[in-house]
Design an enzyme around this catalytic site. Structure first.
Site, short mmCIF file in Angstrom:
data_model
loop_
_atom_site.label_atom_id
_atom_site.label_comp_id
_atom_site.label_asym_id
_atom_site.label_seq_id
_atom_site.Cartn_x
_atom_site.Cartn_y
_atom_site.Cartn_z
N CYS A 271 76.24 63.11 61.34
CA CYS A 271 75.66 62.53 62.56
C CYS A 271 76.62 61.55 63.21
CB CYS A 271 74.33 61.86 62.26
SG CYS A 271 73.08 63.02 61.71
N THR A 274 81.63 59.36 60.27
CA THR A 274 83.10 59.30 60.10
C THR A 274 83.79 59.18 61.46
OG1 THR A 274 82.96 60.54 58.05
CG2 THR A 274 85.10 60.47 59.11
N ASP A 288 82.00 55.86 54.28
CA ASP A 288 80.78 56.41 53.65
C ASP A 288 79.91 55.40 52.90
OD1 ASP A 288 79.08 58.62 53.18
OD2 ASP A 288 79.98 58.99 51.23
N ARG A 417 70.36 61.72 64.41
CA ARG A 417 70.47 62.87 65.31
C ARG A 417 69.10 63.04 65.97
NH1 ARG A 417 74.02 67.53 65.48
NH2 ARG A 417 75.42 66.49 64.03
#
Ligand code: SPV
Ligand code: MN
Length: 624
Positions: A271, A274, A288, A417
């Site tokens: 989503c 990164t 992460d 998202r």
């Protein structure tokens, strides 16, 4: 006693390496498991370059990786059906199988018995790698030592790229080390060197012994002990000890006059996490996992890792110039599940022509090839990845990455998202409002990062639900308490890059660069903002300037109005869905959560009375 057993099982050189660590508990763990797994040989990795080189070499020698044309590049394949985290076969072991609402649980004794049975003698004829790493910077307030046992040189190799070496740290800590343990076996392999017995794939997390077992799988999210397996353990430790272990990137946003402001960001997999941490004009610290501790009344964060296990699909020269450049330089990289032709890797959405045949995660591949279910196989898997150390990124903030007391966090971002509800960026009124209406209320459409159906709207509090090894109510209570301990809490923001109208995206990929700059200014109160029922949103005139400065683009009133309209019906619907989950599925939810959701609902209803269902940001700006 354990040392004597180890002396019998290891050759002299390897034995000396484990003997040099003064930790009987470690020795017992090693002796028990080496005896049980029955490897043909054992290799113990110290922090030396030769030992790391041994692992790299063995990944090639055993065929788990193959060389590519560019020096230091290799490719690894997981089985066609082993391409993502396997939630169905992952379980937290609890006494009596005590249930957790969002994860599978299994009776601890039964789970341990099952996993031991699956692993008995599983390493016949294989080499077992014993590796030592740490989570967080070495010798720091964040450090957690960990030992990994694996018969996969690919897994060990990945860990050397992704984590700081820990052998010397084990020696330094000796008996004081409170370490995590990971036992992994890829099991029997087929001729392509991918795990064969996927029906017996299991990932079991034993919180009591802080040990994770993983078997008959190779995909990194299931096997790289210090990544997601460890994450279930750190979440529990954090809740017990009053700190935060988060599914978050850590990045530096560069403000005016050289000001450096650090942000964390939690987004479900795929989503934009990164790519946000990698926005060209800012600096990455981690992509992460972040540990957040309270030091002198401030929240300080550190990257748990030192490398990136990133999604490669869609990485192209225009949108991701930095990753693109790294991926095309001769630094150490493992590509996984990509298409290879003539020694070169190719992936979906790379923006250049892709050959029509080659080798990929399905074996020999040609355009139009179908899998057993009749689905056409794309050149690379959607969840194909690259593994590379952060030191190779020109935009890494090395000082922050290595700082033993981390960096002060100015802002925390939550994103999902979401096609139709949240605006592209907004700021919470305060810590509680942000934690509850943004973090704890996060919903996102499912993606290919886990096995199962994609595109389904799903509740995913703090983007961490896949790993929620404690009761969500306790986790949220810890979050709220953590904020109360701070003299200056980070500001909390929510973003949404995925707004759509008639199937069209309302934003461009790089617009996130503008939102970041705006958030940076807000952390320092450099610009004012429009108060809405759901938090503060940017003023049009500030965004016009930022779009120009950052992207060289003219930002229209029309775009702004469409993107930042307050969508009352959708927001109310979401509040109801989220509240229902907390009322019906989660136990011992802090009462404050319901109060804050109620306050938000009240504000939305009042605004609807006055402005209608869809509220233009310009209407609200008039109040300023
Ligand atoms: C994620 O899916 O959140 C990742 C990759 O970061 S994995 O290691 O599979 O968890
Ligand atoms: Mn992740």
């Amino acid at each position: 006693m354990s040392l004597e057993r180890l002396e019998r099982m290891l050759n002299r050189e390897q034995f000396e390496k484990v003997k040099a660590i003064d930790n009987p508990e470690l020795h017992r763990f090693l002796a028990d498991w080496i005896e049980w797994l029955e490897p043909e040989k054992v290799f113990v990795c110290t922090d030396s370059e030769e030992d790391e080189q041994h692992v790299r070499w063995k990944a090639l020698y055993y065929g788990e990786e193959k060389m590519l044309e560019t020096p230091n590049h290799t490719v690894h394949y997981d089985s066609y059906y082993d391409q993502a985290r396997d939630k169905a076969n992952t379980a937290i072991l609890t006494p009596g199988g005590r249930k957790l609402p969002f994860l599978n649980t299994k009776d601890r004794d039964e789970g341990l018995r099952e996993i031991k049975e699956l692993m008995k003698g599983i390493m016949h004829g294989k080499e077992l790698f014993v590796c030592f790493f740490v989570l967080g910077p070495r010798n720091s307030i964040f450090t957690i030592p960990a030992v990994q046992l694996t018969d996969s040189a690919y897994v060990a190799h990945s860990e050397f790229i992704l984590y700081r070496k820990g052998y010397e740290e084990f020696r330094r800590l000796g008996r004081a080390a409170r370490f995590f343990r990971f036992v992994h076996s890829e099991g029997e392999l087929d001729e392509r060197k991918t795990s064969k017995n996927l029906d017996r794939r299991r990932i079991y997390i034993d919180l009591e012994d802080e040990t994770v077992y993983s078997v008959n799988t190779q995909y990194g999210g299931n096997t790289i002990g210090l990544k997601k397996p460890a994450f279930r353990l750190t979440i529990k430790r954090a809740v017990e000890e009053g700190w935060l272990s988060e599914h978050m990137f850590l990045m530096r946003v560069n403000g005016p006059h050289g000001r450096k402001t650090y942000f964390t960001g939690a987004y479900p997999s795929m989503c934009g996490k990164t790519s946000t941490a990698m926005v060209p004009w800012e600096n990455i610290v981690g992509d992460d996992l972040t540990f957040i501790l309270q030091v002198d009344g401030r929240a300080r964060g550190a990257n748990v890792e030192k490398g990136v296990f990133g999604i490669i699909q869609g990485v192209n020269q225009e949108d991701d110039p930095i990753i693109w450049k790294v991926l095309h330089s001769p630094v150490e990289i493992i590509f996984s599940n990509v298409l290879v032709k003539d020694g070169k890797p190719y992936w979906n959405g790379m923006g250049i022509e892709i050959p029509s045949d080659g080798e990929n995660h399905s074996g020999e591949w040609w355009r139009g090839k179908k899998d057993e279910e009749g689905n056409e196989i794309p050149p690379s898997h959607k969840n194909a990845r690259f593994t590379v150390s952060l030191e190779h990124f020109p935009n890494v903030d090395m000082e922050a990455l290595e700082s033993p007391c981390g960096v002060e966090i100015g802002g925390m971002i939550f994103g999902g998202r979401d096609a139709d509800t949240w605006p592209p960026v907004r700021e919470a009124f305060d810590w509680e409002h942000g934690v509850i209406t943004m973090g704890a209320s996060l919903e996102s459409e499912t993606t290919a990062a886990t096995l199962g159906k994609e595109g389904v709207r799903a509740f995913n509090a703090m983007a961490i639900l896949d790993f929620m090894s404690v009761h969500l109510g306790d986790y949220i209570r810890n979050y709220l308490d953590f904020g109360r301990k701070l003299k200056r809490a980070p500001k909390i923001f929510a973003v949404n890059y995925f707004l759509r109208e008639n199937g069209q995206w309302l934003n461009h990929k790089l617009d996130k660069g503008v939102w970041l700059k705006w958030m940076e200014l807000r952390v320092h109160n450099d610009v004012d903002a429009i108060e809405t029922p759901i938090g503060y949103i940017p003023r049009y005139r500030d965004l016009v300037k930022l779009f120009k400065d950052v992207l060289g683009k003219d930002y229209t009133r029309g775009d702004y109005e469409k993107q930042f309209t307050i969508r009352v019906p959708e927001l109310l619907g979401k509040l109801d869905r989220v509240e229902r989950i907390y009322r019906e599925t989660v136990r011992e939810v802090p009462e404050r959560l319901f109060e804050v959701l109620d306050e938000e609902r009240k504000r939305l209803l009042e605004a609807r009375e006055r402005y209608g269902d869809y509220i233009s940001p310009f209407a609200l700006e008039e109040k300023l």
